[in-house]
Write a protein that holds these residues in place. Sequence first.
Motif, mmCIF file in Angstrom:
data_model
loop_
_atom_site.group_PDB
_atom_site.id
_atom_site.type_symbol
_atom_site.label_atom_id
_atom_site.label_comp_id
_atom_site.label_asym_id
_atom_site.label_seq_id
_atom_site.Cartn_x
_atom_site.Cartn_y
_atom_site.Cartn_z
ATOM 1 N N ILE A 21 0.846 -1.189 0.000
ATOM 2 C CA ILE A 21 0.000 0.000 0.000
ATOM 3 C C ILE A 21 0.889 1.250 0.000
ATOM 4 O O ILE A 21 1.814 1.361 0.812
ATOM 5 N N ASP A 22 0.608 2.197 -0.865
ATOM 6 C CA ASP A 22 1.359 3.451 -0.919
ATOM 7 C C ASP A 22 0.953 4.308 0.275
ATOM 8 O O ASP A 22 -0.153 4.846 0.319
ATOM 9 N N GLY A 23 1.869 4.448 1.244
ATOM 10 C CA GLY A 23 1.567 5.200 2.456
ATOM 11 C C GLY A 23 1.826 6.684 2.365
ATOM 12 O O GLY A 23 1.635 7.410 3.347
ATOM 13 N N ALA A 24 2.257 7.174 1.193
ATOM 14 C CA ALA A 24 2.587 8.599 1.048
ATOM 15 C C ALA A 24 1.358 9.459 0.792
ATOM 16 O O ALA A 24 1.469 10.687 0.724
ATOM 17 N N ARG A 25 0.208 8.852 0.637
ATOM 18 C CA ARG A 25 -1.013 9.594 0.331
ATOM 19 C C ARG A 25 -1.735 10.045 1.603
ATOM 20 O O ARG A 25 -1.309 9.733 2.708
ATOM 21 N N ASP A 26 -2.818 10.771 1.417
ATOM 22 C CA ASP A 26 -3.634 11.208 2.547
ATOM 23 C C ASP A 26 -4.082 9.995 3.367
ATOM 24 O O ASP A 26 -4.392 8.933 2.807
ATOM 25 N N VAL A 27 -4.100 10.158 4.679
ATOM 26 C CA VAL A 27 -4.416 9.051 5.589
ATOM 27 C C VAL A 27 -5.753 8.401 5.253
ATOM 28 O O VAL A 27 -5.870 7.165 5.243
ATOM 29 N N ASP A 28 -6.780 9.197 4.959
ATOM 30 C CA ASP A 28 -8.102 8.641 4.687
ATOM 31 C C ASP A 28 -8.145 7.917 3.339
ATOM 32 O O ASP A 28 -8.878 6.930 3.182
ATOM 33 N N ILE A 29 -7.369 8.390 2.360
ATOM 34 C CA ILE A 29 -7.299 7.707 1.067
ATOM 35 C C ILE A 29 -6.637 6.346 1.241
ATOM 36 O O ILE A 29 -7.092 5.340 0.690
ATOM 37 N N VAL A 30 -5.554 6.318 2.026
ATOM 38 C CA VAL A 30 -4.880 5.051 2.315
ATOM 39 C C VAL A 30 -5.849 4.093 3.012
ATOM 40 O O VAL A 30 -5.917 2.904 2.680
ATOM 41 N N ALA A 31 -6.603 4.618 3.972
ATOM 42 C CA ALA A 31 -7.550 3.783 4.719
ATOM 43 C C ALA A 31 -8.614 3.187 3.808
ATOM 44 O O ALA A 31 -8.982 2.007 3.955
ATOM 45 N N ARG A 32 -9.112 3.978 2.860
ATOM 46 C CA ARG A 32 -10.129 3.470 1.937
ATOM 47 C C ARG A 32 -9.545 2.376 1.034
ATOM 48 O O ARG A 32 -10.206 1.377 0.730
ATOM 49 N N ASP A 33 -8.301 2.594 0.606
ATOM 50 C CA ASP A 33 -7.622 1.603 -0.228
ATOM 51 C C ASP A 33 -7.500 0.270 0.519
ATOM 52 O O ASP A 33 -7.794 -0.805 -0.021
ATOM 53 N N ILE A 34 -7.077 0.357 1.767
ATOM 54 C CA ILE A 34 -6.935 -0.850 2.590
ATOM 55 C C ILE A 34 -8.279 -1.516 2.814
ATOM 56 O O ILE A 34 -8.408 -2.754 2.685
ATOM 57 N N ALA A 35 -9.293 -0.736 3.162
ATOM 58 C CA ALA A 35 -10.616 -1.300 3.431
ATOM 59 C C ALA A 35 -11.175 -2.013 2.200
ATOM 60 O O ALA A 35 -11.733 -3.109 2.313
ATOM 61 N N ASP A 36 -11.005 -1.405 1.032
ATOM 62 C CA ASP A 36 -11.503 -2.032 -0.201
ATOM 63 C C ASP A 36 -10.791 -3.373 -0.453
ATOM 64 O O ASP A 36 -11.434 -4.352 -0.849
ATOM 65 N N HIS A 37 -9.479 -3.390 -0.212
ATOM 66 C CA HIS A 37 -8.726 -4.626 -0.440
ATOM 67 C C HIS A 37 -9.143 -5.722 0.533
ATOM 68 O O HIS A 37 -9.365 -6.867 0.123
ATOM 69 N N VAL A 38 -9.279 -5.362 1.800
ATOM 70 C CA VAL A 38 -9.665 -6.350 2.809
ATOM 71 C C VAL A 38 -11.081 -6.839 2.570
ATOM 72 O O VAL A 38 -11.362 -8.053 2.663
ATOM 73 N N ASP A 39 -12.005 -5.938 2.234
ATOM 74 C CA ASP A 39 -13.376 -6.352 1.951
ATOM 75 C C ASP A 39 -13.413 -7.369 0.806
ATOM 76 O O ASP A 39 -14.161 -8.345 0.843
ATOM 77 N N GLY A 40 -12.568 -7.121 -0.200
ATOM 78 C CA GLY A 40 -12.505 -8.047 -1.327
ATOM 79 C C GLY A 40 -11.976 -9.412 -0.913
ATOM 80 O O GLY A 40 -12.512 -10.450 -1.352
ATOM 81 N N ARG A 41 -10.965 -9.434 -0.059
ATOM 82 C CA ARG A 41 -10.427 -10.705 0.433
ATOM 83 C C ARG A 41 -11.450 -11.467 1.269
ATOM 84 O O ARG A 41 -11.591 -12.683 1.140
ATOM 85 N N LEU A 42 -12.148 -10.756 2.132
ATOM 86 C CA LEU A 42 -13.115 -11.417 3.009
ATOM 87 C C LEU A 42 -14.311 -11.944 2.218
ATOM 88 O O LEU A 42 -14.912 -12.958 2.588
ATOM 89 N N ALA A 43 -14.632 -11.254 1.130
ATOM 90 C CA ALA A 43 -15.768 -11.693 0.309
ATOM 91 C C ALA A 43 -15.455 -13.004 -0.406
ATOM 92 O O ALA A 43 -16.357 -13.768 -0.745
#
Length: 212
Positions: free
Chosen positions: A190-212
């Motif tokens: 995950i690219d951590g150089a971006r805005d904190v909330d953008i990074v969080a959304r990126d992570i959440a989308d990836h995890v949601d996809g894995r859990l699905a």
Amino acid sequence: MSANPRGNGTFITFEGIDGSGKSTQVKKLADHLRRKGHDVVLTREPGGSPGAEEIRALVLQGDPDRWSAETEILLFTAARRDHMERTILPALAAGKIVICDRFADSTRMYQGLSRGDLRAVVDQLHDLMIGHEPDLTLLIDMDPAVGLSRALSRQTSDERFEAFGEDLQVAMRQGFLKLAEEFSHRFCVIDGARDVDIVARDIADHVDGRLA
């Protein structure tokens, strides 16, 4: 332990150099998953159980050369074993999602590579005493200079490894990226150089996809 001590739970870990923003993202992901109705256990390494927290105080405080690399590996493995027995495996057996701030990949880097060519020793002890890898590892990638500046600005007592300086940060970033290639089936960079909330959304989308 049962034949399948992990049960139906999901084990997610976060990795990255100091100051990468990983600890912030750990909490944001936990909040996101709880809002979606998941039962989440949030933990950390070293630590996460009473015995492991005692070892944490030994390894993260004091002079940078307080312990040899070999002694550190043993201490971290002991802490991880207690953490697995008392916190992680019971939660996974109960079907919960465990989110851990650092796990064995940090030991592979900080003790296995940064202070001597001891990666094989780390892996041997891990196989013997731990025997478990995460289902998903989120690596928060960050420029080493920026990460070190952030880490030192926190002014916490757990600064022993930060005291090794930027050279260690550079080596760790390269090492983590190599681990992501080695264990590509479970790593997500995950690219951590971006805005904190953008990074969080990126992570959440990836995890949601894995859990699905």
